[in-house]
Enzyme design. Structure first.
Site, mmCIF file in Angstrom:
data_model
loop_
_atom_site.group_PDB
_atom_site.id
_atom_site.type_symbol
_atom_site.label_atom_id
_atom_site.label_comp_id
_atom_site.label_asym_id
_atom_site.label_seq_id
_atom_site.Cartn_x
_atom_site.Cartn_y
_atom_site.Cartn_z
ATOM 1 N N GLY A 124 106.936 -8.176 130.291
ATOM 2 C CA GLY A 124 107.599 -9.347 129.540
ATOM 3 C C GLY A 124 106.550 -9.943 128.754
ATOM 4 N N GLY A 139 106.397 -13.257 127.838
ATOM 5 C CA GLY A 139 106.294 -14.471 128.386
ATOM 6 C C GLY A 139 105.016 -14.545 129.261
ATOM 7 N N GLY A 140 104.915 -13.675 130.382
ATOM 8 C CA GLY A 140 103.402 -13.744 131.265
ATOM 9 C C GLY A 140 102.546 -12.793 130.339
ATOM 10 C CG HIS A 141 101.663 -8.894 127.675
ATOM 11 N ND1 HIS A 141 100.959 -8.149 128.505
ATOM 12 C CD2 HIS A 141 101.402 -8.305 126.415
ATOM 13 C CE1 HIS A 141 100.043 -7.294 127.677
ATOM 14 N NE2 HIS A 141 100.512 -7.451 126.538
ATOM 15 C CE1 TYR A 161 94.332 -4.777 129.837
ATOM 16 C CE2 TYR A 161 93.577 -3.096 128.313
ATOM 17 C CZ TYR A 161 93.992 -3.311 129.536
ATOM 18 O OH TYR A 161 93.886 -2.565 130.591
ATOM 19 C CE1 TYR A 164 96.395 -5.305 133.948
ATOM 20 C CE2 TYR A 164 94.077 -4.685 134.108
ATOM 21 C CZ TYR A 164 95.403 -4.447 133.672
ATOM 22 O OH TYR A 164 95.551 -3.475 132.276
HETATM 23 P P1 FDA Z 1 106.085 -12.281 134.955
HETATM 24 O O1 FDA Z 1 107.800 -12.828 134.419
HETATM 25 O O2 FDA Z 1 105.957 -12.029 136.372
HETATM 26 O O3 FDA Z 1 105.302 -13.502 134.983
HETATM 27 C C1 FDA Z 1 103.943 -13.354 134.923
HETATM 28 C C2 FDA Z 1 103.310 -14.880 135.076
HETATM 29 O O4 FDA Z 1 103.755 -15.526 133.859
HETATM 30 C C3 FDA Z 1 104.065 -15.725 136.082
HETATM 31 O O5 FDA Z 1 103.158 -16.847 136.724
HETATM 32 C C4 FDA Z 1 105.220 -16.420 135.502
HETATM 33 O O6 FDA Z 1 105.773 -17.687 136.056
HETATM 34 C C5 FDA Z 1 104.539 -16.821 134.284
HETATM 35 N N1 FDA Z 1 105.733 -16.786 133.022
HETATM 36 C C6 FDA Z 1 106.360 -15.787 132.740
HETATM 37 N N2 FDA Z 1 106.814 -16.045 131.565
HETATM 38 C C7 FDA Z 1 106.630 -17.182 131.245
HETATM 39 C C8 FDA Z 1 107.202 -18.409 130.359
HETATM 40 N N3 FDA Z 1 108.214 -18.119 129.488
HETATM 41 N N4 FDA Z 1 106.642 -19.624 130.190
HETATM 42 C C9 FDA Z 1 105.542 -20.105 131.374
HETATM 43 N N5 FDA Z 1 105.195 -19.110 132.265
HETATM 44 C C10 FDA Z 1 105.593 -18.026 132.205
HETATM 45 N N6 FDA Z 1 98.694 -6.034 130.967
HETATM 46 C C11 FDA Z 1 97.919 -6.083 129.667
HETATM 47 O O7 FDA Z 1 97.437 -6.840 129.324
HETATM 48 N N7 FDA Z 1 97.842 -4.567 129.163
HETATM 49 C C12 FDA Z 1 98.609 -3.566 129.923
HETATM 50 O O8 FDA Z 1 98.834 -2.582 129.205
HETATM 51 C C13 FDA Z 1 99.497 -4.074 130.987
HETATM 52 N N8 FDA Z 1 100.232 -3.032 131.418
HETATM 53 C C14 FDA Z 1 101.085 -3.276 132.340
HETATM 54 C C15 FDA Z 1 101.995 -2.349 133.028
HETATM 55 C C16 FDA Z 1 102.843 -2.506 134.381
HETATM 56 C C17 FDA Z 1 103.604 -1.360 134.845
HETATM 57 C C18 FDA Z 1 102.657 -3.850 134.791
HETATM 58 C C19 FDA Z 1 103.378 -4.167 136.084
HETATM 59 C C20 FDA Z 1 101.745 -4.757 134.459
HETATM 60 C C21 FDA Z 1 101.107 -4.611 133.034
HETATM 61 N N9 FDA Z 1 100.155 -5.575 132.592
HETATM 62 C C22 FDA Z 1 99.441 -5.175 131.449
HETATM 63 C C23 FDA Z 1 99.890 -6.858 133.374
HETATM 64 C C24 FDA Z 1 100.906 -7.899 132.528
HETATM 65 O O9 FDA Z 1 100.463 -8.349 131.306
HETATM 66 C C25 FDA Z 1 101.149 -9.071 133.236
HETATM 67 O O10 FDA Z 1 101.795 -8.826 134.588
HETATM 68 C C26 FDA Z 1 102.093 -10.001 132.840
HETATM 69 O O11 FDA Z 1 101.792 -11.366 133.052
HETATM 70 C C27 FDA Z 1 103.575 -9.874 132.933
HETATM 71 O O12 FDA Z 1 104.305 -10.691 132.154
HETATM 72 P P2 FDA Z 1 105.916 -10.629 132.841
HETATM 73 O O13 FDA Z 1 106.502 -11.716 131.729
HETATM 74 O O14 FDA Z 1 106.521 -9.245 132.626
HETATM 75 O O15 FDA Z 1 105.745 -11.128 134.144
#
Ligand code: FDA
Length: 514
Positions: A157, A159-161, A167, A455
């Site tokens: 996603g 948002g988190g990324h 990267y 991570y």
């Molecule tokens: P999620 O929704 O779980 O959010 C992660 C964190 O951010 C939480 O603390 C959440 O509350 C907060 N957050 C989310 N959205 C927000 C918003 N809109 N406003 C404020 N806070 C918010 N990383 C990388 O750099 N390179 C890579 O290639 C990969 N590959 C990868 C593969 C797989 C399979 C996984 C499971 C993870 C990765 N990652 C990665 C790690 C990834 O970058 C990290 O887990 C991110 O935080 C994920 O963002 P999401 O929005 O998916 O997570």
């Protein structure tokens, strides 16, 4: 408890009274009795360690479709003392976007995922609920010579990324996703909608790598798109112990961060069965993206890393967008539509940790590492070495909260996956991972032993629920952010002094007692 049931009722009441403009919020609220509750919750859970019956579940999930819904969720949560978790793609390694030990609400941004690409301006506005696969797809739909530096897995996603760095294979050329953010929209603790100008440079700095969830709900990001050549080259070359893997990995450490910045060669390491008798070997996959054609790549590799013996036959030329599929194991000719698929195949439990390497690990150190990897036979252990250098060396440590720049040769991601169910198996594999991490101590960064916030690893320290002290949180904070942690605390103290936006590793305000 009845107290929390009461809070819960009042919270729902508050939401229902909230003035709406276009969409009725009541259809976007899932309580535990709603028949869609479980599917909405589980849809974005990416680590089954956090979807068991014993995992604490949110009282309410809200899936806003517009700004006013987020404002309502924040205002009502504050008024009724509910903790909020913000979820975009749900990839948090420790499940912090959908698990909390105190009664909580999830604001799930799944419906806010529009992407607007402006080819002439070379920018895009991306809502946080989009995935990076969707970002790549929407850019390629308009133009094949622009791209964006973000992660490898398309379901991650935005948002988190972006909030934690982000990267992928273009890191050496263009840095992190967060390095390429030029504006953002956020809803703060007072429910105010802010853009870069109205939030000010301190808060805008903090959300680019400091973890958005400490500061507010980031709705959308404006990014700079980057040029990509019409032809790129990829390769994956595997070597094992019979093919000098130790010497090759050792040598790679001296060249990987110094290559031309168009070249990214990472290593994926695994311990595998080498014979029916159970003899083990180490396989290193040298996995690469080159931003150019094979005719320029081969001489580069012959000059800097002849030991690998790369040949033209090992290489495949393709477009940059096809390379995003290649790095996910899709065969050539696969439709780009797979980038839009939000459901990854086969979810299995895992635990991960990260490290930074500043001095090459000697061959004996690598051999010891292989031994450690051989010990884990029931699970699947994977180590990924990702080279730094290039653009990463040029950006100062304090430019954004992500501090791991010049002086780092590469980053290690330690991963363990297991198929067995239950807590006992999980503890066994996690304890193996901790031993591996202990083994690495002499070879990796010290004071602090650095870690990558995206991570997420709760082993390195957590806030205690209730009281968050600077001293305690700086233990993990300095590992993720080095000296930038102090500025993050300063920003937090300014924008959220009562520590409403909090979780196990949120940035604390100074002297907070909540
Ligand atoms: P999620 O929704 O779980 O959010 C992660 C964190 O951010 C939480 O603390 C959440 O509350 C907060 N957050 C989310 N959205 C927000 C918003 N809109 N406003 C404020 N806070 C918010 N990383 C990388 O750099 N390179 C890579 O290639 C990969 N590959 C990868 C593969 C797989 C399979 C996984 C499971 C993870 C990765 N990652 C990665 C790690 C990834 O970058 C990290 O887990 C991110 O935080 C994920 O963002 P999401 O929005 O998916 O997570």
């Amino acid at each position: 408890s009845s107290a929390s049931a009461h809070t819960h009722e009042n919270f729902l009441q508050c939401l229902s009274h909230y003035p709406n403009t276009t969409s009725n919020i009541s259809q976007l609220i899932y309580t535990q009795t709603n028949s869609s509750y479980a599917s909405v919750l589980n849809f974005s859970i990416r680590n089954p360690r956090f979807s068991s019956s014993s995992t604490p579940k949110p009282l309410v999930i809200i899936t806003p479709v517009q700004l006013s819904h987020i404002q309502a969720a924040i205002n009502c949560s504050r008024k009724h003392g509910m903790q909020v978790r913000i979820r975009s793609g749900g990839h948090d390694y420790e499940g912090l976007s959908y698990v909390s030990q105190v009664p909580f609400v999830v604001i799930d941004l799944i419906n806010l995922r529009s992407i607007t690409v402006d080819v002439d301006e070379r920018t895009a506005w991306i809502e946080s609920g989009a995935t990076i696969g969707e970002v790549y797809y929407r850019i390629a739909e308009k133009i094949r010579t622009l791209g964006f530096p973000a992660g490898v897995c398309p379901t991650v996603g935005v948002g988190g990324h972006f909030g934690g760095g982000g990267y992928g294979t273009m890191l050496r050329k263009y840095g992190l996703s967060a390095d390429n953010v030029i504006d953002a929209h956020i809803v703060d603790v007072n429910g105010r909608f802010l853009d870069r100008q109205s939030m000010g440079e301190d808060l805008f700095w903090a959300i680019r790598g400091g973890g958005g969830a400490s500061f507010g709900v980031v709705l959308a990001w404006k990014v700079k798109l980057v040029p990509v050549p019409s032809t790129v080259t990829v390769f994956s070359v595997n070597r094992n112990l019979e093919q000098n893997v130790t010497q090759l990995v050792h040598r790679w450490q001296y060249v990987a961060d110094k290559f031309d910045e168009d070249l990214f060669v990472r290593i994926i390491l695994q311990s595998l069965n080498a014979s029916a008798e159970g003899k083990r070997t180490i396989q290193a996959s040298f996995n690469s993206l080159f931003l150019g054609g094979v005719d320029r790549l081969i001489p580069l590799m012959e000059k800097s890393f002849p030991e690998l013996g790369l040949t033209k036959e090992d290489c495949t030329e393709m477009s940059w967008i096809e390379s995003t599929l290649y790095f996910n194991g899709f065969s050539s000719g696969e439709s780009l539509d797979v980038l839009l698929d939000r459901t990854p195949s086969g979810l299995i439990p895992y635990k991960a940790k990260s490290d930074y390497v500043k001095e090459p690990i000697p061959e004996e150190g690598l051999e010891g590492l292989w031994e450690k990897m051989h010990e884990e036979t029931a699970g699947r252990a994977i180590l990924i070495f990702s080279p730094y250098g290039g653009k990463m060396d040029e950006i100062s440590e304090s430019e954004i909260p992500f501090p791991h720049r010049v002086g780092n040769i590469y980053k290690i991601q330690h991963l363990i996956y297991w198929e067995e169910e239950g807590d006992e198996a999980a503890q066994r594999h996690i304890s193996w991972m901790r031993k591996l991490y202990a083994y690495m101590t002499p070879y990796v960064s010290k004071n602090p032993r650095a870690a990558y916030m995206n991570y997420r690893d709760l082993d390195i320290g957590t806030n205690r629920n209730g009281i968050t002290s600077y001293t305690e949180s700086s233990i993990w904070g300095i590992k993720y952010f080095k000296n930038n942690f102090n500025r993050l605390v300063h920003v937090k103290t300014m924008v959220d002094p009562t520590n409403f936006f909090r979780h196990e590793q949120s940035v604390p305000p100074l002297s907070s007692r909540v």
